[in-house]
Design a protein around this motif. Structure first.
Motif, PDB file in Angstrom:
ATOM      1  N   ILE A  35     -32.886  17.175  40.840  1.00  0.00           N
ATOM      2  CA  ILE A  35     -31.922  16.074  40.750  1.00  0.00           C
ATOM      3  C   ILE A  35     -32.555  14.777  41.247  1.00  0.00           C
ATOM      4  O   ILE A  35     -32.366  13.722  40.652  1.00  0.00           O
ATOM      5  CB  ILE A  35     -30.627  16.405  41.526  1.00  0.00           C
ATOM      6  CG1 ILE A  35     -29.967  17.657  40.950  1.00  0.00           C
ATOM      7  CG2 ILE A  35     -29.655  15.222  41.483  1.00  0.00           C
ATOM      8  CD1 ILE A  35     -28.832  18.214  41.780  1.00  0.00           C
ATOM      9  N   LEU A  39     -33.089  11.235  39.252  1.00  0.00           N
ATOM     10  CA  LEU A  39     -32.686   9.937  39.810  1.00  0.00           C
ATOM     11  C   LEU A  39     -33.837   8.936  39.806  1.00  0.00           C
ATOM     12  O   LEU A  39     -33.641   7.767  39.477  1.00  0.00           O
ATOM     13  CB  LEU A  39     -32.149  10.110  41.233  1.00  0.00           C
ATOM     14  CG  LEU A  39     -30.705  10.562  41.326  1.00  0.00           C
ATOM     15  CD1 LEU A  39     -30.383  11.052  42.731  1.00  0.00           C
ATOM     16  CD2 LEU A  39     -29.778   9.445  40.926  1.00  0.00           C
ATOM     17  N   TYR A  95     -26.158  10.276  41.276  1.00  0.00           N
ATOM     18  CA  TYR A  95     -26.552  10.266  39.867  1.00  0.00           C
ATOM     19  C   TYR A  95     -25.438   9.668  39.012  1.00  0.00           C
ATOM     20  O   TYR A  95     -25.681   8.836  38.144  1.00  0.00           O
ATOM     21  CB  TYR A  95     -26.906  11.676  39.388  1.00  0.00           C
ATOM     22  CG  TYR A  95     -27.474  11.683  37.994  1.00  0.00           C
ATOM     23  CD1 TYR A  95     -28.835  11.518  37.783  1.00  0.00           C
ATOM     24  CD2 TYR A  95     -26.640  11.844  36.884  1.00  0.00           C
ATOM     25  CE1 TYR A  95     -29.358  11.506  36.498  1.00  0.00           C
ATOM     26  CE2 TYR A  95     -27.154  11.828  35.598  1.00  0.00           C
ATOM     27  CZ  TYR A  95     -28.514  11.659  35.413  1.00  0.00           C
ATOM     28  OH  TYR A  95     -29.020  11.635  34.131  1.00  0.00           O
ATOM     29  N   THR A  99     -25.946   6.168  36.823  1.00  0.00           N
ATOM     30  CA  THR A  99     -25.821   6.129  35.361  1.00  0.00           C
ATOM     31  C   THR A  99     -24.800   5.096  34.884  1.00  0.00           C
ATOM     32  O   THR A  99     -24.747   4.798  33.695  1.00  0.00           O
ATOM     33  CB  THR A  99     -25.454   7.515  34.784  1.00  0.00           C
ATOM     34  OG1 THR A  99     -24.224   7.956  35.355  1.00  0.00           O
ATOM     35  CG2 THR A  99     -26.561   8.510  35.027  1.00  0.00           C
TER      36      THR A  99
END
Length: 140
Positions: A35, A39, A95, A99
């Motif tokens: 993850i 990122l 995240y 986004t």
């Protein structure tokens, strides 16, 4: 002590919360490192399309249950609530936030505010976030 990330969807629709739920389901199969890599990739040197939003990051002794009653209305939701021990959940929320941002600068402002607030709640997690922000800033 708890840290809460509050997302205000200025369009006041439920689409963004559906996206958060989908991302949470997707990322459950990944580990923290994967993850973080996602990122760094998405947060470094990009100019995205901003989704109309605002964020507030607060630290308080109040539990999420008490805050939800007051905060969650008209497109405002708590996207993270915790003490930083559940780092993967925090990364998923970060995240989601990233986004919806339009630039690396916006991402770094968000992360730096998060690091400042997290240092009050959990120094170890704040240091992890500091390292992550440095990687995004340097495009690593």
């Amino acid at each position: 002590m708890y840290l809460h990330i509050i997302w205000n969807d200025l369009l006041q629709d439920s689409e963004s919360m559906d996206i958060l739920k989908q991302q949470s389901s997707l990322f459950q199969t990944l580990d923290e490192h994967e993850i973080e890599e996602a990122l760094v990739t998405i947060g470094s040197d990009f100019i995205g399309e901003a989704y109309p939003h605002s964020f507030e990051i607060i630290s308080t002794h109040e539990s999420v249950e008490k805050l939800r009653k007051v905060i969650e209305k008209d497109g405002t939701s708590i996207i993270y609530s915790g003490n930083g021990l559940e780092y993967k959940e925090l990364l998923i929320s970060i995240y989601f936030a990233v986004t919806h941002m339009a630039s690396t600068e916006e991402v770094l402002v968000f992360l730096n505010e998060l690091i400042t607030k997290m240092s009050i709640v959990n120094q170890i997690t704040a240091k992890k976030l500091q390292h992550l922000a440095g990687r995004i800033e340097n495009g690593e």
